[in-house]
Design an enzyme around this catalytic site. Structure first.
Site, PDB file in Angstrom:
ATOM      1  N   ALA A 176       0.890  -1.166   0.000  1.00 29.75           N
ATOM      2  CA  ALA A 176       0.000   0.000   0.000  1.00 29.75           C
ATOM      3  C   ALA A 176       0.920   1.205   0.000  1.00 29.75           C
ATOM      4  O   ALA A 176       1.629   1.447   0.975  1.00 29.75           O
ATOM      5  CB  ALA A 176      -0.900   0.009   1.234  1.00 29.75           C
ATOM      6  N   TYR A 186     -14.220   5.304  -2.462  1.00 26.90           N
ATOM      7  CA  TYR A 186     -13.375   4.111  -2.531  1.00 26.90           C
ATOM      8  C   TYR A 186     -13.610   3.333  -3.817  1.00 26.90           C
ATOM      9  O   TYR A 186     -12.911   3.505  -4.801  1.00 26.90           O
ATOM     10  CB  TYR A 186     -13.532   3.222  -1.272  1.00 26.90           C
ATOM     11  CG  TYR A 186     -12.372   2.260  -1.174  1.00 26.90           C
ATOM     12  CD1 TYR A 186     -11.232   2.577  -0.449  1.00 26.90           C
ATOM     13  CD2 TYR A 186     -12.372   1.066  -1.895  1.00 26.90           C
ATOM     14  CE1 TYR A 186     -10.136   1.731  -0.440  1.00 26.90           C
ATOM     15  CE2 TYR A 186     -11.280   0.214  -1.886  1.00 26.90           C
ATOM     16  CZ  TYR A 186     -10.175   0.546  -1.149  1.00 26.90           C
ATOM     17  OH  TYR A 186      -9.079  -0.278  -1.148  1.00 26.90           O
TER      18      TYR A 186
HETATM   19  P1  NAD Z   1      -0.127  -1.272   5.452  1.00 29.18           P
HETATM   20  O1  NAD Z   1       0.167   0.172   5.294  1.00 29.18           O
HETATM   21  O2  NAD Z   1      -0.281  -1.804   6.832  1.00 29.18           O
HETATM   22  O3  NAD Z   1       1.021  -2.164   4.728  1.00 29.18           O
HETATM   23  C1  NAD Z   1       1.637  -1.766   3.541  1.00 29.18           C
HETATM   24  C2  NAD Z   1       2.954  -2.510   3.368  1.00 29.18           C
HETATM   25  O4  NAD Z   1       3.524  -2.101   2.112  1.00 29.18           O
HETATM   26  C3  NAD Z   1       4.016  -2.196   4.435  1.00 29.18           C
HETATM   27  O5  NAD Z   1       4.749  -3.363   4.723  1.00 29.18           O
HETATM   28  C4  NAD Z   1       4.935  -1.188   3.727  1.00 29.18           C
HETATM   29  O6  NAD Z   1       6.264  -1.180   4.210  1.00 29.18           O
HETATM   30  C5  NAD Z   1       4.889  -1.749   2.322  1.00 29.18           C
HETATM   31  N1  NAD Z   1       5.281  -0.786   1.282  1.00 29.18           N
HETATM   32  C6  NAD Z   1       4.670   0.373   0.932  1.00 29.18           C
HETATM   33  N2  NAD Z   1       5.343   0.959  -0.098  1.00 29.18           N
HETATM   34  C7  NAD Z   1       6.372   0.138  -0.411  1.00 29.18           C
HETATM   35  C8  NAD Z   1       7.405   0.167  -1.381  1.00 29.18           C
HETATM   36  N3  NAD Z   1       7.518   1.156  -2.269  1.00 29.18           N
HETATM   37  N4  NAD Z   1       8.305  -0.841  -1.387  1.00 29.18           N
HETATM   38  C9  NAD Z   1       8.233  -1.843  -0.490  1.00 29.18           C
HETATM   39  N5  NAD Z   1       7.257  -1.941   0.438  1.00 29.18           N
HETATM   40  C10 NAD Z   1       6.345  -0.962   0.474  1.00 29.18           C
HETATM   41  O7  NAD Z   1      -1.412  -1.537   4.557  1.00 29.18           O
HETATM   42  P2  NAD Z   1      -2.579  -2.639   4.533  1.00 29.18           P
HETATM   43  O8  NAD Z   1      -3.832  -1.962   4.928  1.00 29.18           O
HETATM   44  O9  NAD Z   1      -2.170  -3.901   5.201  1.00 29.18           O
HETATM   45  O10 NAD Z   1      -2.687  -2.853   2.960  1.00 29.18           O
HETATM   46  C11 NAD Z   1      -2.136  -3.948   2.277  1.00 29.18           C
HETATM   47  C12 NAD Z   1      -3.068  -4.331   1.133  1.00 29.18           C
HETATM   48  O11 NAD Z   1      -4.316  -4.785   1.691  1.00 29.18           O
HETATM   49  C13 NAD Z   1      -3.411  -3.153   0.202  1.00 29.18           C
HETATM   50  O12 NAD Z   1      -3.479  -3.616  -1.115  1.00 29.18           O
HETATM   51  C14 NAD Z   1      -4.794  -2.740   0.701  1.00 29.18           C
HETATM   52  O13 NAD Z   1      -5.557  -2.090  -0.292  1.00 29.18           O
HETATM   53  C15 NAD Z   1      -5.367  -4.103   1.041  1.00 29.18           C
HETATM   54  N6  NAD Z   1      -6.565  -4.064   1.927  1.00 29.18           N
HETATM   55  C16 NAD Z   1      -6.563  -3.321   3.064  1.00 29.18           C
HETATM   56  C17 NAD Z   1      -7.722  -3.257   3.835  1.00 29.18           C
HETATM   57  C18 NAD Z   1      -7.785  -2.435   5.102  1.00 29.18           C
HETATM   58  O14 NAD Z   1      -8.885  -2.126   5.554  1.00 29.18           O
HETATM   59  N7  NAD Z   1      -6.683  -2.111   5.711  1.00 29.18           N
HETATM   60  C19 NAD Z   1      -8.853  -4.004   3.476  1.00 29.18           C
HETATM   61  C20 NAD Z   1      -8.801  -4.791   2.330  1.00 29.18           C
HETATM   62  C21 NAD Z   1      -7.641  -4.807   1.548  1.00 29.18           C
END
Ligand code: NAD
EC number: 1.3.1.44
Length: 403
Positions: free
Chosen positions: A151, A246
């Site tokens: 993300a 969204y």
């Molecule tokens: P988060 O911010 O907790 O995790 C993001 C991760 O990506 C971290 O480990 C960060 O270090 C890494 N990252 C970001 N940019 C980077 C880069 N350039 N290079 C390497 N690593 C990088 O986010 P999250 O909420 O766990 O999201 C992860 C996925 O899950 C996303 O695709 C999000 O859309 C999806 N998602 C999230 C939710 C929610 O409600 N949080 C719900 C459904 C799906």
């Protein structure tokens, strides 16, 4: 130094090393106890389940990616490689929570005899892809599962050098809805101007499936994906109330692109009998989701309703259920009509959504949130940064460089 929490516009600027370790330990303990002793149908014991043994997690330091790493390693003893973007600590500055989480995870995993390492850097870059390929070759040989859980607010395209920015905006018209400030707990009106066409394109470049496809092409070419390997990326749909910002907004376009990439990747993976899936997960507080306008208000109502019905889950429970009952259950993987795996099934139950909508209508601008669980949202938000654990003494002087 004494590390205190500092939050600016729903972004935490600090993280606590002792608390981050505690967060990781708690998730590991939950996974280990369920893997061995669970009597719950939704979180089964892992005996005889064909879970992967070698896993690459892109974005495995926080949120859903970290939970994927924890479930893979501690339910089934998988060796893991994480790729994430971190700030390291200095004498008087804390690291990102992802850095502390990773140090804690890898320390505990190694003590249990598991291989666990990370490549810190920009996952979108060719250099990091090369470094990861080398790491897989040296440490794991091949991988059985690649989780794509990035993300990010921006991406440098390795082919052109151009930087793309992702934005969270509606498309076509201005969107106005109630939102809530995590700190003051007051409901307020949020108005978001629509994205330009260029912003839509750029958001798809950052959060769509292009980089996921580049990763899989690259790993395939290097013969680093094992026979029957799977790759899974995470997506979100959510309720109608948040559609304008969204699902029908810029990020929704990117998620559509990500979801369409899964079918194309499955085609490419045929050579190794592999499969690509998108899993639609539940709305949960993470560093990424806390900054999406309107979503914290929705989450506060959702958390309360789901807790009342005994259906609330955190990231690790979601991923445990995803792995053990959907992806690796010894049965065909169930998907919706678009081919997506749905672990947001409980969130999207009509009884849950109707109750959230009823409570949404009770909220008033300028007043504190009612009939929601902002306390629960806030508590989870604090804990993912290592704060808010009642038995940790936050007045104690700690070295931010030691986890
Ligand atoms: P988060 O911010 O907790 O995790 C993001 C991760 O990506 C971290 O480990 C960060 O270090 C890494 N990252 C970001 N940019 C980077 C880069 N350039 N290079 C390497 N690593 C990088 O986010 P999250 O909420 O766990 O999201 C992860 C996925 O899950 C996303 O695709 C999000 O859309 C999806 N998602 C999230 C939710 C929610 O409600 N949080 C719900 C459904 C799906």
């Amino acid at each position: 130094m004494i590390i205190t929490k500092k939050v600016l516009r729903n972004v935490s600027l600090t993280a606590h090393p002792v608390g981050c370790r505690r967060y990781v330990e708690d998730q590991i303990a939950w996974v280990e106890s369920h893997a061995k002793h669970s009597t719950q149908e939704h979180y089964p014991q892992i005996e005889n389940l064909p879970l992967p043994k070698r896993v690459l997690i892109l974005g495995g330091s926080t949120g859903y990616g970290l939970s994927s790493r924890i479930v893979a390693a501690f339910a089934n003893g998988a060796d893991t490689i994480n790729v994430s973007f971190e700030r390291e600590p200095s004498e008087n500055k804390t690291a990102t929570p992802g850095w502390y989480n990773t140090m804690a995870f890898e320390d505990i995993a190694k003590r249990k005899g598991l291989k666990a390492s990370s490549v810190f850097g920009d996952a979108f870059s060719t250099q990091v892809k090369e470094a990861v390929a080398q790491r897989i070759q040296d440490e794991l040989g091949q991988v059985d599962l690649v989780i794509y859980s990035l993300a990010s607010p921006l991406r440098n395209d390795p082919a052109t050098g151009q930087t793309y920015k992702s934005v969270l905006k509606p498309i076509g018209k201005t969107f106005s809805a109630l939102s809530v400030d995590l700190e003051s707990e007051i409901v307020k009106q949020a108005t978001i101007e629509p994205a330009t066409e260029e912003q839509v394109t750029e958001t798809v470049k950052v959060m769509g499936g292009e980089d996921w496809s580049l990763w899989i092409d690259f790993l395939l070419k290097k013969h680093l994906l094992a026979k029957d390997a799977m790759t899974v990326a995470y997506s979100y749909i959510g309720p109608r109330i948040t559609y304008p910002v969204y699902r029908e907004g810029t990020i929704g376009k990117a998620k559509e692109h990500l979801e369409n990439s899964a079918a194309q990747l499955t085609n490419k993976l045929k050579a190794i009998n592999g499969k690509a899936y998108v899993s639609v997960n539940k709305a949960l507080v993470t560093r990424a989701s806390a900054v999406i306008p309107v979503v914290p208000l929705y989450m506060a109502l959702l958390y309360q309703v789901m807790k009342e019905k005994g259906l609330h889950e955190h990231c690790t429970q979601q991923i445990y259920r995803l792995f053990t009952t959907l992806l690796y259950s010894n049965k065909a993987i169930p998907t919706d009509s678009e081919g997506r795996v749905r672990v947001d099934d409980w969130e999207m139950l009509s009884e849950i959504q109707q109750e959230v909508e009823r409570r949404w209508a009770l909220q008033q601008e300028g007043k504190p949130l009612v009939q929601g669980d902002l306390g629960g949202v806030w508590e989870e938000y604090e804990q993912i940064h290592g704060f808010g654990f009642s038995d940790i003494d936050y007045t104690k002087d700690v070295d931010p460089r030691i986890v």
